[in-house]
Design a protein around this motif. Sequence first.
Motif, mmCIF file in Angstrom:
data_model
loop_
_atom_site.group_PDB
_atom_site.id
_atom_site.type_symbol
_atom_site.label_atom_id
_atom_site.label_comp_id
_atom_site.label_asym_id
_atom_site.label_seq_id
_atom_site.Cartn_x
_atom_site.Cartn_y
_atom_site.Cartn_z
ATOM 1 N N LEU A 20 0.819 -1.212 0.000
ATOM 2 C CA LEU A 20 0.000 0.000 0.000
ATOM 3 C C LEU A 20 0.853 1.263 0.000
ATOM 4 O O LEU A 20 0.430 2.299 0.489
ATOM 5 N N VAL A 21 2.055 1.177 -0.531
ATOM 6 C CA VAL A 21 2.941 2.343 -0.567
ATOM 7 C C VAL A 21 2.474 3.297 -1.667
ATOM 8 O O VAL A 21 2.282 2.899 -2.816
ATOM 9 N N ASP A 22 2.266 4.536 -1.300
ATOM 10 C CA ASP A 22 1.809 5.546 -2.255
ATOM 11 C C ASP A 22 2.985 6.235 -2.929
ATOM 12 O O ASP A 22 4.093 6.260 -2.398
ATOM 13 N N ARG A 23 2.744 6.801 -4.085
ATOM 14 C CA ARG A 23 3.741 7.617 -4.756
ATOM 15 C C ARG A 23 4.090 8.819 -3.889
ATOM 16 O O ARG A 23 3.235 9.345 -3.188
ATOM 17 N N PRO A 24 5.340 9.254 -3.920
ATOM 18 C CA PRO A 24 6.432 8.838 -4.804
ATOM 19 C C PRO A 24 7.201 7.612 -4.325
ATOM 20 O O PRO A 24 8.312 7.384 -4.766
ATOM 21 N N GLY A 25 6.610 6.847 -3.391
ATOM 22 C CA GLY A 25 7.275 5.652 -2.914
ATOM 23 C C GLY A 25 7.022 4.460 -3.810
ATOM 24 O O GLY A 25 6.018 4.395 -4.519
ATOM 25 N N LYS A 26 7.935 3.481 -3.774
ATOM 26 C CA LYS A 26 7.793 2.285 -4.591
ATOM 27 C C LYS A 26 8.589 1.143 -3.957
ATOM 28 O O LYS A 26 9.726 1.324 -3.523
ATOM 29 N N VAL A 27 7.936 -0.035 -3.872
ATOM 30 C CA VAL A 27 8.655 -1.226 -3.439
ATOM 31 C C VAL A 27 9.536 -1.673 -4.596
ATOM 32 O O VAL A 27 9.038 -2.047 -5.665
ATOM 33 N N THR B 152 3.701 -10.042 -5.417
ATOM 34 C CA THR B 152 3.414 -10.483 -6.787
ATOM 35 C C THR B 152 1.921 -10.518 -7.092
ATOM 36 O O THR B 152 1.528 -10.784 -8.230
ATOM 37 N N LEU B 153 1.079 -10.234 -6.080
ATOM 38 C CA LEU B 153 -0.371 -10.329 -6.273
ATOM 39 C C LEU B 153 -0.917 -9.076 -6.944
ATOM 40 O O LEU B 153 -0.417 -7.963 -6.727
ATOM 41 N N ASP B 154 -1.975 -9.260 -7.743
ATOM 42 C CA ASP B 154 -2.628 -8.098 -8.344
ATOM 43 C C ASP B 154 -3.597 -7.485 -7.336
ATOM 44 O O ASP B 154 -3.794 -8.004 -6.228
ATOM 45 N N THR B 155 -4.233 -6.384 -7.720
ATOM 46 C CA THR B 155 -5.079 -5.637 -6.795
ATOM 47 C C THR B 155 -6.229 -6.478 -6.262
ATOM 48 O O THR B 155 -6.529 -6.460 -5.050
ATOM 49 N N LYS B 156 -6.871 -7.262 -7.121
ATOM 50 C CA LYS B 156 -8.000 -8.089 -6.705
ATOM 51 C C LYS B 156 -7.553 -9.154 -5.712
ATOM 52 O O LYS B 156 -8.230 -9.410 -4.707
ATOM 53 N N GLN B 157 -6.431 -9.767 -5.979
ATOM 54 C CA GLN B 157 -5.923 -10.800 -5.071
ATOM 55 C C GLN B 157 -5.534 -10.203 -3.721
ATOM 56 O O GLN B 157 -5.761 -10.816 -2.675
ATOM 57 N N LEU B 158 -4.951 -9.004 -3.755
ATOM 58 C CA LEU B 158 -4.555 -8.361 -2.505
ATOM 59 C C LEU B 158 -5.766 -8.029 -1.638
ATOM 60 O O LEU B 158 -5.710 -8.100 -0.416
#
Length: 603
Positions: free
Chosen positions: A75-82, A96-102
């Motif tokens: 759930l990291v928001d911009r300007p952050g990135k994992v 590796t999960l998409d939004t629906k899976q998360l």
Amino acid sequence: MMSKSNKMLDVQAMDTSSNTVLSVRHLKTYFYPDDGSVRKAVDDVSFDVQRGRICCLIGESGSGKSATAMSIINLVDRPGKVTGGNVLFGGRDLLTLDTKQLRTVRGASIGMIFQEPMHSLDPVFTIGEQIVETILAHEDVPRVEAAERAVTWLKRVELPNPEAIMTAYPHELSGGMLQRAMIAIALCCGPKLLIADEPTTALDVTVQAQILRLLVRLKDEIGLSILLITHDLGVVAETADDVLVMYDGHIVERGPVEAVFDRPQHPYTKALLLTRPIIGQKLRRLPTLHEVMREVDDGEIAQPKDWSTLATTVQTDGDKGEAHSTDANGNDHDSTPILTVRHLSKYFERVHGLKGEGNVKKAVDDVSFDVHRGETVGLVGESGSGKTTTGQTVLRLHSKTAGEVLFDGIDVFALNNRKLAKLRTRMQYVFQDPYSALNPRLKIGFAIGEALLHHKLATKRDVMDKVVETLELCGMDSSCVNRYPHEFSGGQRQRIVIARAMALQPEFVVADEPVSALDVSIQAEIINLFSELQHRKNVSFLFISHDLSVVEHICSSILVMHHGRITERGTVDDVFNHPKDDYTKSLLDSIPASNPKYRKIGR
């Protein structure tokens, strides 16, 4: 010196057994602001959370704790990135999960509670509706069944009259009740892991104890695993099974809670443990983080048994370790009161309904006390007890309902506006939130200097010299005058607010929760600053706080306030060692342990 902190100490093999609920491996989260720089908020972090255990992730603001938590659930928001690593949960890598899976994981398998529940709850829906919708979002059950389960969870988190809470809106609940409701929402779908990000920071000590006791009980009853993020070492001592210490984006120390407290290995961990005020260990001054780090790097500290000696002898430039505080024995202040408060009352009329009907809130109710010259008096109590209203009414920031306030023999409420304005240079107020107290559009030099010019305590020619002199007295340098409030840390802003008050050379200052929002190491610096100002300028303070460990360190006498009244008063020693009032006893009983071997929760 700090290069050592980037090297992981006491590295141990990561457990990948069936007891491991969460495994984080080589996690990296970087922030890319518009100026083209890169901030490595989380930098190669690895750890495990075990089944049925509380793992506390501890560190100061900016260490990367919350960024780690948000990275785990992606759930990291911009300007952050994992930017790298793995988060293994339930046999899957969450990154590796998409939004629906998360969405199927968040809320159902991993619950999360945040520091400010009012910001996390929807103000237009009732508490019951929000719990029910959480259940229906993850489970195919009838709404009636979801509602029954919601009531059950409100009971489990020990909320009174859960049926009434179901129909209440967030604004109708207290902070502690809101946090309990958030816990109910987080756990209503039976998650295996709860991530709690500073869940008690904004709460009073008694409410904090209740929430921590609740979390420990739920862990034991349902086998819940908890990743508890905090900067409060007392919370860690009371609740943790395992501890992770984070500094500058790295995990610098890990281990069972007893080992970390009794045998800390990393200089930063040692510094954190030493700079906190501890009940029953009143020192001449608190060592600061940088002082202790310097001593540790020089090899002068080995084990905690040596720390009490260091705490009274550690030196800074220009300070040879002499006792600073005139409050050290409570007998050095002038016998003449500078402030006399007699039978002070402040009532607020609460109006509701179309007809303007309402009732009266007795915020301050028949309060009397004195503050002597050169004395620091602590005013303690929970939120809503009337502490802040008392402080503001004493300085005539509020009108009074009844009573008398004498400052140096002058009736404050008998003065006209011109005479009151002249008196204001002699008595000042330091607010709890320094950012709100400073105009974001004014440079610091102007923010401090305008008061000096207004009260004719400086000319345009010498005003900046006096501003710099006051800033340096408060531990800031001359470069501050041309910078804006947002360019400073929380601790620096608090120093600036104190400097603004001290620039007028007041004789009496009301300090309203001046360290409650600060990290432990910054807190130590501000506490020392108050002691030094008192010693150098013979200033009297009314120190408002709900943190009894801070009050014990800095004050000579204490007023305990509850429901608008002073329920107990006395010297620090008398109140702490021989409390008479039941409310005072409950406050003292709620103070977190200084070491896990003394914990009260879960024993």
